[in-house]
Design an enzyme around this catalytic site. Structure first.
Site, PDB file in Angstrom:
ATOM      1  CG  HIS A   1     -63.720 -24.255 -44.189  1.00 24.27           C
ATOM      2  ND1 HIS A   1     -62.720 -23.594 -43.527  1.00 24.27           N
ATOM      3  CD2 HIS A   1     -64.307 -25.055 -43.267  1.00 24.27           C
ATOM      4  CE1 HIS A   1     -62.694 -23.974 -42.265  1.00 24.27           C
ATOM      5  NE2 HIS A   1     -63.648 -24.863 -42.068  1.00 24.27           N
TER       6      HIS A   1
HETATM    7  C1  UD1 Z   1     -66.044 -29.553 -41.135  1.00 25.33           C
HETATM    8  C2  UD1 Z   1     -66.324 -29.075 -39.688  1.00 25.33           C
HETATM    9  C3  UD1 Z   1     -65.644 -27.735 -39.465  1.00 25.33           C
HETATM   10  C4  UD1 Z   1     -64.168 -27.796 -39.817  1.00 25.33           C
HETATM   11  C5  UD1 Z   1     -64.002 -28.321 -41.238  1.00 25.33           C
HETATM   12  C6  UD1 Z   1     -62.556 -28.463 -41.623  1.00 25.33           C
HETATM   13  C7  UD1 Z   1     -68.509 -29.654 -38.673  1.00 25.33           C
HETATM   14  C8  UD1 Z   1     -69.840 -29.127 -38.328  1.00 25.33           C
HETATM   15  N1  UD1 Z   1     -67.752 -28.861 -39.478  1.00 25.33           N
HETATM   16  O1  UD1 Z   1     -66.646 -28.626 -42.015  1.00 25.33           O
HETATM   17  O2  UD1 Z   1     -65.777 -27.379 -38.104  1.00 25.33           O
HETATM   18  O3  UD1 Z   1     -63.622 -26.503 -39.709  1.00 25.33           O
HETATM   19  O4  UD1 Z   1     -64.642 -29.615 -41.327  1.00 25.33           O
HETATM   20  O5  UD1 Z   1     -62.422 -28.691 -42.997  1.00 25.33           O
HETATM   21  O6  UD1 Z   1     -68.159 -30.732 -38.257  1.00 25.33           O
HETATM   22  N2  UD1 Z   1     -66.310 -32.899 -48.736  1.00 25.33           N
HETATM   23  C9  UD1 Z   1     -65.700 -33.538 -49.776  1.00 25.33           C
HETATM   24  N3  UD1 Z   1     -64.622 -34.348 -49.470  1.00 25.33           N
HETATM   25  C10 UD1 Z   1     -64.167 -34.499 -48.197  1.00 25.33           C
HETATM   26  C11 UD1 Z   1     -64.802 -33.821 -47.166  1.00 25.33           C
HETATM   27  C12 UD1 Z   1     -65.872 -33.021 -47.446  1.00 25.33           C
HETATM   28  O7  UD1 Z   1     -66.075 -33.419 -50.929  1.00 25.33           O
HETATM   29  O8  UD1 Z   1     -63.212 -35.264 -47.996  1.00 25.33           O
HETATM   30  C13 UD1 Z   1     -67.508 -32.097 -49.016  1.00 25.33           C
HETATM   31  C14 UD1 Z   1     -68.724 -32.762 -48.396  1.00 25.33           C
HETATM   32  O9  UD1 Z   1     -69.285 -33.666 -49.275  1.00 25.33           O
HETATM   33  C15 UD1 Z   1     -69.624 -31.607 -48.087  1.00 25.33           C
HETATM   34  C16 UD1 Z   1     -68.656 -30.458 -47.873  1.00 25.33           C
HETATM   35  O10 UD1 Z   1     -67.396 -30.835 -48.382  1.00 25.33           O
HETATM   36  O11 UD1 Z   1     -70.440 -31.300 -49.164  1.00 25.33           O
HETATM   37  C17 UD1 Z   1     -68.559 -30.093 -46.415  1.00 25.33           C
HETATM   38  O12 UD1 Z   1     -68.054 -31.185 -45.645  1.00 25.33           O
HETATM   39  P1  UD1 Z   1     -68.454 -31.360 -44.093  1.00 25.33           P
HETATM   40  O13 UD1 Z   1     -67.616 -32.406 -43.475  1.00 25.33           O
HETATM   41  O14 UD1 Z   1     -69.917 -31.511 -43.966  1.00 25.33           O
HETATM   42  O15 UD1 Z   1     -68.147 -29.953 -43.433  1.00 25.33           O
HETATM   43  P2  UD1 Z   1     -66.890 -28.987 -43.553  1.00 25.33           P
HETATM   44  O16 UD1 Z   1     -67.335 -27.732 -44.200  1.00 25.33           O
HETATM   45  O17 UD1 Z   1     -65.712 -29.689 -44.129  1.00 25.33           O
END
Ligand code: UD1
Length: 371
Positions: free
Chosen positions: A213
């Site tokens: 991821h």
């Molecule tokens: C975040 C953390 C990362 C951690 C990871 C664990 C930061 C900078 N990054 O990255 O360090 O390793 O979490 O998973 O804080 N999304 C969903 N549903 C959810 C959560 C996220 O659809 O419940 C989607 C969001 O809309 C977004 C993408 O996933 O488009 C990324 O989510 P985001 O929280 O921004 O970063 P992660 O890649 O999850």
């Protein structure tokens, strides 16, 4: 002894994203044992799907958050900024004596920064980790959080060295071990009851588990393509189980890479899984391929060979002592290491010091003396 009139010490614990929930669970449980503390749980809402958040609360018995800031996704500035605006309101209202942040996500730095400017003490759990790769958003979060925190709890001795090298006063640094492993050891028995192997019709040791991821891997079209092509070669030798992360799902769609997935008969994608299913899958995997941080540590404790699909790790103890090998995204290197594992020559390792299930206890014992 505290008198009845003594006010309780208000401690705000912050959790935002999936790995945070695993770290905050043992801490809240330990805080509960000491009546002088009044824990307040703040969920920033960075992760919000049931599979990324609610299921962890349920399985790990984490109490319902006192506040949910509803931050959700966004560019770094927006996500961090929104967390700060909302968290400041909570701090002003609750006036806690201590804010505890964990890990390295955007909420970690956002909430530490808000608290320290309000002269509230900050404890950072999992301090001192460094990948020395400033392209990772997490590395920026780690460095900044450590430099503004009052109590730095490290999971390994490299962490202490990194902090001292950066000029942090050694009186602030406490080597307490790995809090994620508290949860892992506690949930081992329960995870064995998981039905996930049956559900996806797979036998122990007949598959490799994958997590993927990191923006560096999945937001980069070329790198993601190389990885998928490499997985195509691997799945001809052994099944791959991939509980897909929402970020990766979006990126695969955006780049039109579904065609690569369709070519792979033995590449099995599941929705994001709960903690107990994931640990059960890891326990029974032939090996793990990952770009997560915590999974490198969990595989070391479970003695499962781990190939880290990154050019570096902020957790070198998993390489020096544990089962981890850094393979980056180089196809040949990955395949070479996979072949080693499949021919019985996978890396074995030992468990690092203080990864023993007692980290939360050590942390709270220190905080009792300090606060
Ligand atoms: C975040 C953390 C990362 C951690 C990871 C664990 C930061 C900078 N990054 O990255 O360090 O390793 O979490 O998973 O804080 N999304 C969903 N549903 C959810 C959560 C996220 O659809 O419940 C989607 C969001 O809309 C977004 C993408 O996933 O488009 C990324 O989510 P985001 O929280 O921004 O970063 P992660 O890649 O999850």
């Amino acid at each position: 002894m505290m008198s009845k009139q003594t006010k309780k010490i208000k401690v705000i614990c912050v959790a935002a994203a999936r790995p945070n929930f695993i770290k905050i669970a043992p801490l809240l449980e330990e805080l509960k044992k000491h009546k002088q503390f009044k824990p307040i749980l703040v969920h920033t809402g960075q992760h919000y799907d049931y599979s990324m958040s609610g299921s962890f609360f349920k399985e790990l018995n984490i109490p319902k958050p006192n506040y949910n800031l509803g931050v959700k996704a966004g560019l770094h500035g927006k996500q961090t900024g929104k967390t700060m605006i909302e968290f400041e309101k909570i701090c002003l209202k609750e006036k806690p004596q201590l804010v505890i942040v964990v890990g390295d996500v955007n909420a970690t730095i956002a909430c530490a920064l808000v608290a320290t400017k309000l002269h509230i003490k900050v404890a950072h759990i999992e301090a001192g980790l460094r990948s020395f790769d400033r392209n990772m958003p997490e590395e920026i979060n780690r460095i900044l959080t450590d430099h503004i925190s009052d109590y730095l709890f490290t999971s390994c001795e490299d962490g202490n060295k990194n902090l001292l090298k950066e000029g942090i006063n050694k009186k602030k640094i406490f080597f307490v071990g790995n809090i994620m492993i508290d949860t892992l050891l506690k949930q081992q028995k329960k995870s064995k009851k998981s039905k996930i192997l049956k559900k996806i019709k797979i036998k122990p040791k007949q598959y490799a588990l994958l997590t993927l991821h990191r923006p560096a891997n999945v937001d980069d079209k070329k790198r993601l393509k190389t990885l998928l092509q490499t997985f195509n070669l691997i799945q001809k030798k052994i099944k791959i189980i991939y509980p897909i992360h929402p970020r990766t799902k979006k990126q695969i769609k955006k780049f039109g890479f579904e065609k690569y997935l369709k070519q792979m008969k033995n590449f099995i994608i599941t929705p994001p899984l709960g903690y107990l299913d994931m640990i059960h899958l890891l326990n029974n995997a032939k090996f793990l391929k990952t770009d997560s941080g915590g999974a490198q540590e969990e595989s070391t404790v479970l003695k499962i060979p781990c190939l880290t699909l990154r050019d570096n790790t902020e957790r070198p103890v998993t390489v020096n002592i544990g089962t981890n090998v850094i393979v980056g995204t180089n196809k040949n290197k990955i395949i070479k290491e996979v072949n080693k594992i499949l021919t019985g020559d996978g890396k074995s390792g030992k468990i690092p010091k203080y990864w023993d299930g007692k980290t939360a206890k050590r942390i709270i014992n220190i905080l009792i003396k300090k606060i």
